[in-house]
Enzyme design. Structure first.
Site, mmCIF file in Angstrom:
data_model
loop_
_atom_site.group_PDB
_atom_site.id
_atom_site.type_symbol
_atom_site.label_atom_id
_atom_site.label_comp_id
_atom_site.label_asym_id
_atom_site.label_seq_id
_atom_site.Cartn_x
_atom_site.Cartn_y
_atom_site.Cartn_z
ATOM 1 N N HIS A 154 1.685 -40.393 -47.117
ATOM 2 C CA HIS A 154 1.635 -40.883 -48.559
ATOM 3 C C HIS A 154 1.594 -42.399 -48.625
ATOM 4 O O HIS A 154 0.577 -43.092 -49.439
ATOM 5 C CB HIS A 154 2.430 -40.137 -49.496
ATOM 6 C CG HIS A 154 2.631 -40.511 -50.847
ATOM 7 N ND1 HIS A 154 1.713 -40.404 -51.881
ATOM 8 C CD2 HIS A 154 3.337 -41.745 -51.737
ATOM 9 C CE1 HIS A 154 1.753 -40.708 -52.861
ATOM 10 N NE2 HIS A 154 2.922 -41.917 -52.782
ATOM 11 N N CYS A 157 1.268 -50.878 -62.545
ATOM 12 C CA CYS A 157 1.070 -50.128 -63.767
ATOM 13 C C CYS A 157 0.679 -48.740 -63.563
ATOM 14 O O CYS A 157 0.658 -48.054 -64.692
ATOM 15 C CB CYS A 157 -0.230 -51.116 -64.480
ATOM 16 S SG CYS A 157 -1.779 -51.120 -63.308
#
Length: 429
Positions: A97, A50
């Site tokens: 990351h 989401c």
């Protein structure tokens, strides 16, 4: 091997964009097939939640432009619009990351644990579709190891505040005594299960769970003495509930403005509290324009979440240090593997030269040539063959001013030590 990460998240793109770039389970097989073909990458993985959509790719070349065009085309978006919200990380920064994502340091809720499981699911899915190889597999395994280290060695996960928790916290602003309210939960995944626990802790006793599969809905509802229904039954029960929290993987809205309007009339305008955690959204945005409806999306939960971030800043600094160490470990592993590969080729070349010279010597012996002559010729020929190409390259490097090549040669063959061990002229005499 070049590593590339492209993506969007809650910091770079609003939910209106994120829901358009999300990958539905039904299209994953198609996505993997097209992505690798369009990018030329040998390995690929896709994470879609989401709050973020990210593509992890490994290949021989930088394929970012090709991936951007493919991603825009796959989701029917303009390339320029997508480029404005897209971030790109390469090689060591891509490694960092991924590790930050797995540890929850890049999440809207700092340190939230759900993303770790979502990343593991993304890796499993990529493997199922045959999209990963040794490089990404090694990266994912190292990432999971570092993320576990962060969890166990820092306080980043203590007193977790998730999106689910933030949703229930906001409900308290509307309903002071939640024991009097009935909740409708749409979906039956991990997020909704977490929502149900927080609601129960907040005092909610009356639960209704709606899901595409009735069995899943009933199983979750029974944990709190509630009832399970299928999605098509939602309009029949809508007027009876006060709190609606939704999180499904549906590509289209489940709850529309018309159904909510009809329910409000039956409720005599008693308010609805709604949180749409899903991306793409489950509740039509137009529902938020209705009076007596308090509709929030994941992007509206920031205030609750920012308080959580402030309380975890010290743990986050510790986690960043662990991740830096994890990145260095991974890069060291790659260099070690590269050295093994190079040494293997080096040895194969030396063995080929050895075999050629040995066969030449054996032919000479079979032809009756003096063995001592053959042996001396073998040694001379093998030495010349082994040293010819390196000698040519060293001379070329020196002519170009690359003196580091000779330094490397002296280190490899310990020439300084040999020179030190040689006797002086006086000693020889």
């Amino acid at each position: 091997m070049a590593l590339l990460t492209l993506g969007i998240n809650h910091r770079t793109a609003p939910v209106e964009i994120r829901e358009r770039v999300a990958f539905t389970p039904e299209r994953m097989a198609e996505a993997f097939s097209e992505l690798r073909a369009a990018s030329g990458a040998s390995e690929a993985a896709i994470l879609s939640t989401c709050n973020r959509t990210e593509l992890y790719l490994a290949g021989d070349d930088d394929c970012a432009p090709a991936v951007l065009r493919w991603l825009a085309g796959f989701h029917e978006l303009d390339v320029a619009d997508l480029e404005e919200v897209l971030y790109v990380h390469r090689d060591s920064e891509a490694v960092r990351h991924m590790m930050r994502v797995a540890a929850g340091l890049d999440s809207m809720v700092l340190g939230e644990p759900q993303i770790f499981g979502q990343l593991k699911d993304a890796y499993s899915l990529a493997r199922e579709h045959g999209a990963t190889g040794s490089f990404l597999s090694r990266l994912f395994e190292q990432t999971f190891s570092v993320a576990k280290r962060v969890r166990t060695q820092t306080a980043i996960g203590e007193n977790p505040v998730s999106v689910a928790y933030a949703s229930v916290s906001m409900a308290h602003h509307i309903f002071a005594d939640m024991s009097r309210n009935k909740a409708l939960l749409i979906g039956a995944g991990k997020t909704i299960e977490l929502v149900s626990r927080h609601l129960a802790d907040a005092g909610v006793r009356d639960f209704l769970v709606a899901n595409r599969t009735l069995e899943r809905a009933q199983a979750l509802a029974e944990l709190h003495g509630g009832k399970g229904i299928v999605l098509s039954e939602i309009p029949d029960h809508l007027a009876d509930v006060d709190i609606i929290i939704s999180s499904t993987a549906s590509p289209l809205p489940i709850l529309g403005k018309g159904a909510v309007e009809r329910a409000l009339k039956k409720r005599k305008h008693r308010p609805f509290f709604m949180v749409d955690i899903a991306v793409p959204r489950d509740i039509e945005p137009e529902v938020g324009s209705l009076a007596d409806v308090y509709l929030y999306t994941v992007d509206d939960l920031r205030q609750v979440i920012e308080e959580n971030i402030r309380s975890r800043e010290g743990a986050a600094r510790e986690a960043e240090n662990l991740i830096s160490s994890g990145v260095q470990e991974f890069l060291d592993q790659l260099r070690a593997l590269d050295a093994v590969s190079t040494l293997k080729v080096f040895r194969q070349r030396a063995e080929l030269l050895r075999d050629v010279e040995s066969e030449k010597a054996l032919r000479a012996l079979r032809n009756g040539v003096d063995p001592e002559t053959v042996l001396r010729s073998l040694a001379r020929g093998l030495t010349n063959k082994l040293l010819h190409q390196p000698s040519v390259q060293v001379r070329k490097a020196m002519a170009e001013g690359r003196t580091e090549v000779t330094e490397c040669l002296r280190e490899l063959y310990q020439l300084d030590a040999l020179e030190a061990d040689e006797p002086t002229t006086t000693e020889k005499l």
